[in-house]
Design a protein around this motif. Structure first.
Motif, PDB file in Angstrom:
ATOM      1  N   GLU A  98       0.837  -1.203   0.000  1.00 43.87           N
ATOM      2  CA  GLU A  98       0.000   0.000   0.000  1.00 43.87           C
ATOM      3  C   GLU A  98       0.876   1.259   0.000  1.00 43.87           C
ATOM      4  O   GLU A  98       0.616   2.205  -0.746  1.00 43.87           O
ATOM      5  CB  GLU A  98      -0.929  -0.005   1.209  1.00 43.87           C
ATOM      6  CG  GLU A  98      -1.937  -1.145   1.181  1.00 43.87           C
ATOM      7  CD  GLU A  98      -2.953  -1.040   2.315  1.00 43.87           C
ATOM      8  OE1 GLU A  98      -2.863  -1.840   3.254  1.00 43.87           O
ATOM      9  OE2 GLU A  98      -3.822  -0.144   2.254  1.00 43.87           O
ATOM     10  N   LEU A  99       1.922   1.267   0.822  1.00 40.49           N
ATOM     11  CA  LEU A  99       2.816   2.429   0.837  1.00 40.49           C
ATOM     12  C   LEU A  99       3.469   2.621  -0.532  1.00 40.49           C
ATOM     13  O   LEU A  99       3.627   3.759  -1.002  1.00 40.49           O
ATOM     14  CB  LEU A  99       3.894   2.256   1.914  1.00 40.49           C
ATOM     15  CG  LEU A  99       3.412   2.430   3.358  1.00 40.49           C
ATOM     16  CD1 LEU A  99       4.504   2.023   4.345  1.00 40.49           C
ATOM     17  CD2 LEU A  99       2.980   3.878   3.627  1.00 40.49           C
ATOM     18  N   ALA A 148       8.367   1.999   6.376  1.00 34.13           N
ATOM     19  CA  ALA A 148       7.318   1.272   7.110  1.00 34.13           C
ATOM     20  C   ALA A 148       7.812   0.836   8.481  1.00 34.13           C
ATOM     21  O   ALA A 148       7.027   0.696   9.421  1.00 34.13           O
ATOM     22  CB  ALA A 148       6.862   0.050   6.313  1.00 34.13           C
ATOM     23  N   PHE A 149       9.126   0.597   8.591  1.00 34.30           N
ATOM     24  CA  PHE A 149       9.686   0.165   9.870  1.00 34.30           C
ATOM     25  C   PHE A 149      10.350   1.323  10.615  1.00 34.30           C
ATOM     26  O   PHE A 149      11.018   1.098  11.613  1.00 34.30           O
ATOM     27  CB  PHE A 149      10.678  -0.979   9.642  1.00 34.30           C
ATOM     28  CG  PHE A 149      10.018  -2.199   9.064  1.00 34.30           C
ATOM     29  CD1 PHE A 149       9.137  -2.928   9.833  1.00 34.30           C
ATOM     30  CD2 PHE A 149      10.240  -2.588   7.753  1.00 34.30           C
ATOM     31  CE1 PHE A 149       8.505  -4.049   9.318  1.00 34.30           C
ATOM     32  CE2 PHE A 149       9.613  -3.702   7.224  1.00 34.30           C
ATOM     33  CZ  PHE A 149       8.736  -4.431   8.007  1.00 34.30           C
ATOM     34  N   ARG A 150      10.185   2.526  10.082  1.00 34.57           N
ATOM     35  CA  ARG A 150      10.842   3.706  10.672  1.00 34.57           C
ATOM     36  C   ARG A 150      12.332   3.458  10.867  1.00 34.57           C
ATOM     37  O   ARG A 150      12.925   3.892  11.874  1.00 34.57           O
ATOM     38  CB  ARG A 150      10.198   4.097  12.010  1.00 34.57           C
ATOM     39  CG  ARG A 150       8.735   4.477  11.897  1.00 34.57           C
ATOM     40  CD  ARG A 150       8.248   5.224  13.130  1.00 34.57           C
ATOM     41  NE  ARG A 150       6.858   5.661  12.995  1.00 34.57           N
ATOM     42  CZ  ARG A 150       6.471   6.686  12.247  1.00 34.57           C
ATOM     43  NH1 ARG A 150       7.350   7.390  11.567  1.00 34.57           N
ATOM     44  NH2 ARG A 150       5.195   7.016  12.158  1.00 34.57           N
ATOM     45  N   VAL A 327       2.488   3.300  10.352  1.00 32.85           N
ATOM     46  CA  VAL A 327       3.079   4.242   9.398  1.00 32.85           C
ATOM     47  C   VAL A 327       2.108   4.469   8.230  1.00 32.85           C
ATOM     48  O   VAL A 327       1.886   5.607   7.807  1.00 32.85           O
ATOM     49  CB  VAL A 327       4.440   3.723   8.890  1.00 32.85           C
ATOM     50  CG1 VAL A 327       4.971   4.608   7.769  1.00 32.85           C
ATOM     51  CG2 VAL A 327       5.433   3.654  10.050  1.00 32.85           C
ATOM     52  N   LEU A 328       1.507   3.382   7.753  1.00 39.62           N
ATOM     53  CA  LEU A 328       0.526   3.518   6.672  1.00 39.62           C
ATOM     54  C   LEU A 328      -0.609   4.453   7.095  1.00 39.62           C
ATOM     55  O   LEU A 328      -1.054   5.301   6.310  1.00 39.62           O
ATOM     56  CB  LEU A 328      -0.039   2.144   6.297  1.00 39.62           C
ATOM     57  CG  LEU A 328      -1.161   2.143   5.254  1.00 39.62           C
ATOM     58  CD1 LEU A 328      -0.672   2.674   3.914  1.00 39.62           C
ATOM     59  CD2 LEU A 328      -1.753   0.738   5.088  1.00 39.62           C
ATOM     60  N   GLY A 329      -1.038   4.324   8.336  1.00 41.28           N
ATOM     61  CA  GLY A 329      -2.088   5.210   8.854  1.00 41.28           C
ATOM     62  C   GLY A 329      -1.685   6.675   8.763  1.00 41.28           C
ATOM     63  O   GLY A 329      -2.466   7.524   8.334  1.00 41.28           O
ATOM     64  N   SER A 330      -0.431   6.965   9.123  1.00 39.66           N
ATOM     65  CA  SER A 330       0.044   8.358   9.044  1.00 39.66           C
ATOM     66  C   SER A 330       0.084   8.842   7.599  1.00 39.66           C
ATOM     67  O   SER A 330      -0.259   9.990   7.307  1.00 39.66           O
ATOM     68  CB  SER A 330       1.470   8.482   9.609  1.00 39.66           C
ATOM     69  OG  SER A 330       1.566   7.856  10.842  1.00 39.66           O
ATOM     70  N   LEU A 337      -6.767  10.497   3.363  1.00 45.73           N
ATOM     71  CA  LEU A 337      -7.581   9.299   3.124  1.00 45.73           C
ATOM     72  C   LEU A 337      -7.757   8.502   4.410  1.00 45.73           C
ATOM     73  O   LEU A 337      -7.363   7.343   4.511  1.00 45.73           O
ATOM     74  CB  LEU A 337      -6.940   8.448   2.026  1.00 45.73           C
ATOM     75  CG  LEU A 337      -6.791   9.172   0.677  1.00 45.73           C
ATOM     76  CD1 LEU A 337      -6.170   8.267  -0.365  1.00 45.73           C
ATOM     77  CD2 LEU A 337      -8.143   9.695   0.191  1.00 45.73           C
ATOM     78  N   ASN A 338      -8.332   9.139   5.389  1.00 49.33           N
ATOM     79  CA  ASN A 338      -8.511   8.498   6.697  1.00 49.33           C
ATOM     80  C   ASN A 338      -9.970   8.524   7.136  1.00 49.33           C
ATOM     81  O   ASN A 338     -10.269   8.721   8.303  1.00 49.33           O
ATOM     82  CB  ASN A 338      -7.606   9.164   7.740  1.00 49.33           C
ATOM     83  CG  ASN A 338      -7.783  10.684   7.763  1.00 49.33           C
ATOM     84  OD1 ASN A 338      -8.194  11.276   6.774  1.00 49.33           O
ATOM     85  ND2 ASN A 338      -7.494  11.297   8.893  1.00 49.33           N
ATOM     86  N   LEU A 339     -10.856   8.291   6.176  1.00 54.30           N
ATOM     87  CA  LEU A 339     -12.290   8.306   6.459  1.00 54.30           C
ATOM     88  C   LEU A 339     -12.677   7.343   7.568  1.00 54.30           C
ATOM     89  O   LEU A 339     -13.553   7.640   8.368  1.00 54.30           O
ATOM     90  CB  LEU A 339     -13.068   7.885   5.210  1.00 54.30           C
ATOM     91  CG  LEU A 339     -13.502   8.965   4.229  1.00 54.30           C
ATOM     92  CD1 LEU A 339     -14.355   8.331   3.153  1.00 54.30           C
ATOM     93  CD2 LEU A 339     -14.268  10.063   4.937  1.00 54.30           C
ATOM     94  N   PHE A 340     -12.030   6.161   7.574  1.00 55.21           N
ATOM     95  CA  PHE A 340     -12.462   5.123   8.520  1.00 55.21           C
ATOM     96  C   PHE A 340     -11.570   5.070   9.760  1.00 55.21           C
ATOM     97  O   PHE A 340     -11.671   4.160  10.553  1.00 55.21           O
ATOM     98  CB  PHE A 340     -12.465   3.745   7.842  1.00 55.21           C
ATOM     99  CG  PHE A 340     -13.264   3.704   6.567  1.00 55.21           C
ATOM    100  CD1 PHE A 340     -14.531   4.262   6.506  1.00 55.21           C
ATOM    101  CD2 PHE A 340     -12.742   3.101   5.425  1.00 55.21           C
ATOM    102  CE1 PHE A 340     -15.261   4.220   5.332  1.00 55.21           C
ATOM    103  CE2 PHE A 340     -13.472   3.066   4.245  1.00 55.21           C
ATOM    104  CZ  PHE A 340     -14.736   3.626   4.193  1.00 55.21           C
ATOM    105  N   GLN A 341     -10.646   6.011   9.889  1.00 51.89           N
ATOM    106  CA  GLN A 341      -9.715   5.926  11.023  1.00 51.89           C
ATOM    107  C   GLN A 341     -10.305   6.584  12.269  1.00 51.89           C
ATOM    108  O   GLN A 341     -11.123   7.466  12.176  1.00 51.89           O
ATOM    109  CB  GLN A 341      -8.372   6.573  10.683  1.00 51.89           C
ATOM    110  CG  GLN A 341      -7.510   5.677   9.780  1.00 51.89           C
ATOM    111  CD  GLN A 341      -6.240   6.373   9.322  1.00 51.89           C
ATOM    112  OE1 GLN A 341      -5.818   7.368   9.881  1.00 51.89           O
ATOM    113  NE2 GLN A 341      -5.617   5.818   8.280  1.00 51.89           N
TER     114      GLN A 341
END
Lengths: 341, 341
Positions: A98-99, A148-150, A327-330, A337-341
Motif C-alpha cells: 500500500e505504501l 514502514a519500519f521507521r 506508518v501507513l495510517g500516518s 484518506l482516513n475516512l475510517f480511522q
C-alpha cells in the motif's frame, strides 16, 4: 523498567535479502556477521524480500518461493536470534504494497530510469526490451520497506547508496505533502569489509555458476571449491614469486582466518617464492571447514523443522504488520484518506 | 432458496470513478443511468477510485480526499442503491495494492508506454518530463481492481478498450504462471450513448473551465449554463436556417428530453429557420431543471449526513475486502507465496 526505556531508545536497523537463493560466504562476510553484532545494540528487522525477488522472476516464482525458508534457516544458522531480531516476510505485510502505491505518485518515471543501481542491474540482466515494471519501480518498494519500519540506519554496500537517496527524496516529498515530519530520513551504514570475490575471481557469485560456497555447502564441496580457486596464473612453480593481489585464496584468508599475523607472514613468503598454492589452499580449506561446519550443522537442524521456521516468520511478520500499519495510517492521513480511522 | 441461486449466478460488473471532482451530466448520461439499470440484473460493484485519483494528484491530494463523499452522494442521488450495488473505496482495500505489486512483475515498462489510453492522457496533461510512476502504471492497478472482484463485464467508453486488453493480458499471464485458470478474462460493455459535449462544445467537461453542469448545480447555475451554451454561430437571426449538428443545445435535448418526436420536430423547424436559440434554450432549460431538481434535492439530503455516507462506504469496502482477499489468496498460491495459508 530500565530495560523498557532502553528498548524504546534503540535505533532501528533494516536489512533484508531477496529470497532467490541460499545465502553464501559473500553474504556471510558482507552482511550476516554484521547483523549478528547489530542485533545486540539496535532494534533490528530483517526482511525476507520475496516480493522483490519476484520483480525479475515473475515467470519463475518457484525460484523465490522455494528459497524463503532456506534464507531463514541461513539466518538462524549464523546466529541471528529471533528473540533479538525481527525476521519477517515482505509478502505477508500488506502495508508495504500500500505504501508503494502512495509513494509511486511522488516519483517520476524519469527519476526511476536515472537510478544508477537499477540502470546497472538492468544492463547486467537479459531483459531486452521487456524490463518488468516491478523491477524498474523496486526502489519505490524499498522506500516503502525502510519507512514502514521507521528504520534510520540501513547497512548497505556503496552500490546501494542511490536507494537510500531515493528513499530520502520520497520521505521529504511525503513530509511536504503532509506539512509534517511523519516519515524519518535514513542514513547508510557502509560496510567496512570489501566485497568477497567469487571463487573464480571473475564473475558475481552464483550457485548456477558454481563459483560460490554456500552456508549449506558440504565438506566435499568446500574442498572442491577451494581446490579450484583462482590464485596467480603466473605462479607456475613453487619457487616462483607469487602475486597476492587478486589472488582469491589470500582474499578469503584475509576474510576468514582468525590469525592476521600468520596470514601476513604467508603473504610475504608467497610473494618471495617458495610457497605453493597447494599449501595456501590447504590452510584456507581447514579454516573454512572449521568456520562452516558448525553453521552447516545448525542449519541442517533448522531446515529439518519447517514448521518452526514458518512460525518464526509468522511471529515476525505479525509484529511488522502492526508497526507498518501505523506508518501507513500516518501516510493515509497525510493524503487525507482516513475516512475510517 | 431460489433467490440464493439466482444471486450466485449473476454476472459481476465493475465500474468506478476517480474521486477528483463532483459528477456532472456527462457522467449521468455516460454511465450513471446505465449503472442504475445494471444494478437490477447484475452483481454490481462501484469503486470510488481515490488511489487512481492520486496518480496525477500526488502533490494535491485534497482534490481527491475532498471529493470521495461528493461522489458517493452523487451515486445515491441518481438512484444507485447500496442494497443492490456495492459501493467501496479503493484505498480501503489492501488486496488491490498487493495484487498490483504481483501483476507489475508480469507487465513490461515498454508495454505500459505503448498503452494508447495512457499515451493520450499523458499528452493531454502538463507532466513535462515528470510523469508520475503511479500514472504510467495505473493500467496495472486497474487490472488489479477488475480481477479482485472477478468482474467479467466492464462498462467503458471505447477510449478505455486498451485497459480491458491490458487486464486480459495479465489474466492470461497469471493463469500461465499458475498453470490454472485462477483469474477470469473480462469483456467491455460499450456505451451506446454518445459522449455528452461540454456546454462550450469544445473542451472536456471540467468544473474549473465552467463548461459543465454538475448534479449538484443549482437552478441559477443551470439557467446560466444553458444560456451560454454553444449553438450555431452562423444562426444570427431567428429567421435564418440553423445547424443542428454540433449544436450543443440539440445534443442535450437528444440526451435529456423525454419526447423524441417533439425534439425531432424542433430540429426540423430550426433547420428551416424561424426557431430562435432563445426558444430552444428555454425548452432545454425546463427539461434540465426538471431532471436535476429531484437529483439535487436527494443529493443535498445525502451530503448533509456524512456519517451515513461513510457507513455505506465502510460496509461496501468490508465486503470488497473479503472478496478481494480471496482472489489475492489464489494469486499468492500461484506464486507459491502461501506459507501462512
Amino acid at each position: 523498567m530500565h530495560n523498557q526505556i532502553h528498548t524504546i531508545k534503540k535505533e532501528k536497523v533494516l536489512t533484508g535479502d531477496r529470497a532467490t537463493g541460499q545465502l553464501h560466504l559473500g553474504h556471510f562476510v558482507g552482511s550476516l556477521q554484521q547483523r549478528v553484532a547489530l542485533q545486540n545494540d539496535y532494534e533490528q528487522t530483517i526482511l525476507v524480500a520475496d516480493l522483490q525477488g519476484l520483480t525479475d522472476n515473475g515467470h519463475n516464482p518457484h525460484k523465490v518461493s522455494s528459497n524463503i525458508l532456506n534464507v531463514v534457516a541461513d539466518y538462524l544458522a549464523v546466529g541471528i536470534d529471533p528473540q533479538k531480531t525481527t525476521i519477517c516476510l515482505q509478502s505477508a505485510i500488506p502495508a508495504l504494497s500500500e505504501l508503494t502505491m502512495y509513494y509511486s505518485n511522488l516519483v517520476s518515471v524519469a527519476r526511476l530510469q536515472r537510478n544508477p543501481t537499477v540502470k546497472n542491474e538492468i544492463a547486467g540482466k537479459s531483459f531486452g526490451n521487456s524490463i518488468p515494471t516491478g523491477f524498474l519501480t523496486y526502489p519505490i518498494s524499498q522506500a516503502a520497506d525502510i519507512t514502514a519500519f521507521r528504520a534510520t540506519l540501513i547497512p548497505v554496500g556503496d552500490d546501494q547508496l542511490p536507494m537510500i537517496e531515493q528513499t530520502n527524496e520520497i520521505v521529504r516529498k511525503l513530509n511536504h505533502v503532509a506539512q509534517d515530519n511523519i516519515l524519518v530520513e535514513c542514513r547508510p551504514l557502509l560496510s567496512k569489509v570489501p566485497r568477497l570475490p567469487s571463487t573464480d575471481g571473475k564473475s558475481k557469485m552464483s550457485k548456477s555458476m558454481g563459483n560460490c560456497i554456500l552456508l549449506s555447502s558440504g565438506a566435499k564441496d568446500i574442498s572442491k571449491a577451494v581446490k579450484s580457486m583462482y590464485t596467480d596464473p603466473n605462479h607456475l612453480a613453487v619457487e616462483d614469486p607469487g602475486k597476492v593481489e587478486g589472488n582469491v585464496v589470500f582474499t578469503y584468508l584475509d576474510a576468514f582466518h582468525p590469525d592476521l599475523a600468520y596470514v601476513n607472514d604467508l603473504k610475504i613468503r608467497y610473494q618471495k617464492g617458495g610457497l605453493g598454492d597447494g599449501t595456501t589452499k590447504k590452510i584456507l580449506e581447514e579454516c573454512l571447514q572449521e568456520t562452516l561446519m558448525p553453521i552447516r550443522e545448525r542449519r541442517e537442524k533448522f531446515i529439518s523443522d519447517k514448521a518452526q521456521l514458518i512460525e518464526i516468520l509468522r511471529i515476525g511478520s505479525e509484529k511488522s504488520q502492526d508497526e507498518s500499519n501505523q506508518v501507513l495510517g500516518s501516510v493515509k492521513r497525510a493524503f487525507g484518506l482516513n475516512l475510517f480511522q
